[in-house]
Write an enzyme that holds these catalytic residues in place. Sequence first.
Site, PDB file in Angstrom:
ATOM      1  N   LYS A 143       0.798  -1.223   0.000  1.00  0.00           N
ATOM      2  CA  LYS A 143       0.000   0.000   0.000  1.00  0.00           C
ATOM      3  C   LYS A 143       0.832   1.275   0.000  1.00  0.00           C
ATOM      4  CE  LYS A 143      -3.809  -0.764  -0.449  1.00  0.00           C
ATOM      5  NZ  LYS A 143      -4.996  -1.228   0.213  1.00  0.00           N
TER       6      LYS A 143
HETATM    7  N1  PMP Z   1      -2.945  -7.706   1.603  1.00  0.00           N
HETATM    8  C1  PMP Z   1      -2.875  -6.751   2.532  1.00  0.00           C
HETATM    9  C2  PMP Z   1      -2.290  -7.098   3.875  1.00  0.00           C
HETATM   10  C3  PMP Z   1      -3.359  -5.474   2.248  1.00  0.00           C
HETATM   11  O1  PMP Z   1      -3.306  -4.514   3.196  1.00  0.00           O
HETATM   12  C4  PMP Z   1      -3.925  -5.215   0.978  1.00  0.00           C
HETATM   13  C5  PMP Z   1      -4.492  -3.869   0.679  1.00  0.00           C
HETATM   14  N2  PMP Z   1      -5.714  -3.639   1.363  1.00  0.00           N
HETATM   15  C6  PMP Z   1      -3.982  -6.238   0.036  1.00  0.00           C
HETATM   16  C7  PMP Z   1      -3.473  -7.465   0.388  1.00  0.00           C
HETATM   17  C8  PMP Z   1      -4.613  -6.062  -1.319  1.00  0.00           C
HETATM   18  O2  PMP Z   1      -4.059  -5.083  -2.151  1.00  0.00           O
HETATM   19  P1  PMP Z   1      -4.974  -4.231  -3.134  1.00  0.00           P
HETATM   20  O3  PMP Z   1      -5.667  -3.200  -2.316  1.00  0.00           O
HETATM   21  O4  PMP Z   1      -4.024  -3.640  -4.121  1.00  0.00           O
HETATM   22  O5  PMP Z   1      -5.982  -5.138  -3.758  1.00  0.00           O
END
Ligand code: PMP
Length: 348
Positions: A43
């Site tokens: 993120k």
């Molecule tokens: N895993 C974790 C621990 C995250 O914090 C996030 C983001 N919310 C994701 C996966 C998924 O990433 P994205 O928001 O790009 O789908």
Amino acid sequence: MARFESILGTVGNTPVVRINRLAPAGVNLYVKIEAFNPLGSVKDRLALGVIEAAEKSGELKPGQTVIEATSGNTGIGLAMVCAQKCYPLVVTMAEQFSVERRRLMRFLGAKVVLTPSTGRAVAMVTKAVELAKTHGWFLTRQFENEANADMHSRTTAREIVDDFKGDKLDYWVTGYGTGGTLKGVSRVLAKEMPNTKVIVCEPEDASLLTSGIAQERNADGSAAAPHPAFKPHPMQGWTPDFIPKLTADVIDMKVIDRIIRIPGPDGLKMSMELAQKEGIFVGITAGATFAGALRVAAEAPKGSTILCMLPDTGERYLSTPLFAEVPADMTADEVAISRSTPSAQFPA
Ligand code: PMP
């Protein structure tokens, strides 16, 4: 490595690492370790991407307060970017997410407004929208903001294409939280590496995509109600209680080859296996994505190459079920080691 003008220059360019002990024979399994980002998660990319896009468009003014609803990693990334760029940051967060995340954001100078767990993700989003409207703050809208996916197209996807240039990549495996990673990377792969199959993992307890039930949405793309297929799951950061706009876009693009449902315990187990068998210390969604990648690996033809996204560091989960079985006191084995020499023993 080089010298950087600020911490923001260190976002992205995360390593791709071969899995040696946990991969089945005859399959090349790689992981992309997003824990190498400065604040330890994927993120950090989104945080930098959305803030710089809003600066460019003029939507974000110097010194204006930034607000977002986040389960943690987005807030932590935003806190880093806002600290460096002098924007006050307010984060709304449902109370069930791990305590170290709140404290981390506060340590980085952000304010964290908790929302009751009964209201789940929809409640923390509603609260953020309300606060932004009331106070004239800049809402980053991570679940709908195209700058989220754009950043992944410009960075994550480019890194993957470059790292597998002259080689083949048969499968790319990811989960989704906002869907920023999924949308930003999959559209580049579809164009530049069309033979790479896109595999999406989601919690077995919250198989929103598998359910085939469309998400009710407001005019701005945000969710109008919780999705009926949602149940709480241990993969913090994956699948909120609605299908984000950015994720739904990818369904419409028809670039997903397979959706795999991952049981919660598999995510926890594979996170620990990665730590103990590969020395790769990552969080629960990383373990869950890896569980999906192992399923792909088990069925893939010999010689296949697979890349699995690992979204964050394991350090963020010390107070969660990931560490539930890890004792703080000495185990019987450890006591026996201590007793095997005379010095510095505790009384029996
Ligand atoms: N895993 C974790 C621990 C995250 O914090 C996030 C983001 N919310 C994701 C996966 C998924 O990433 P994205 O928001 O790009 O789908």
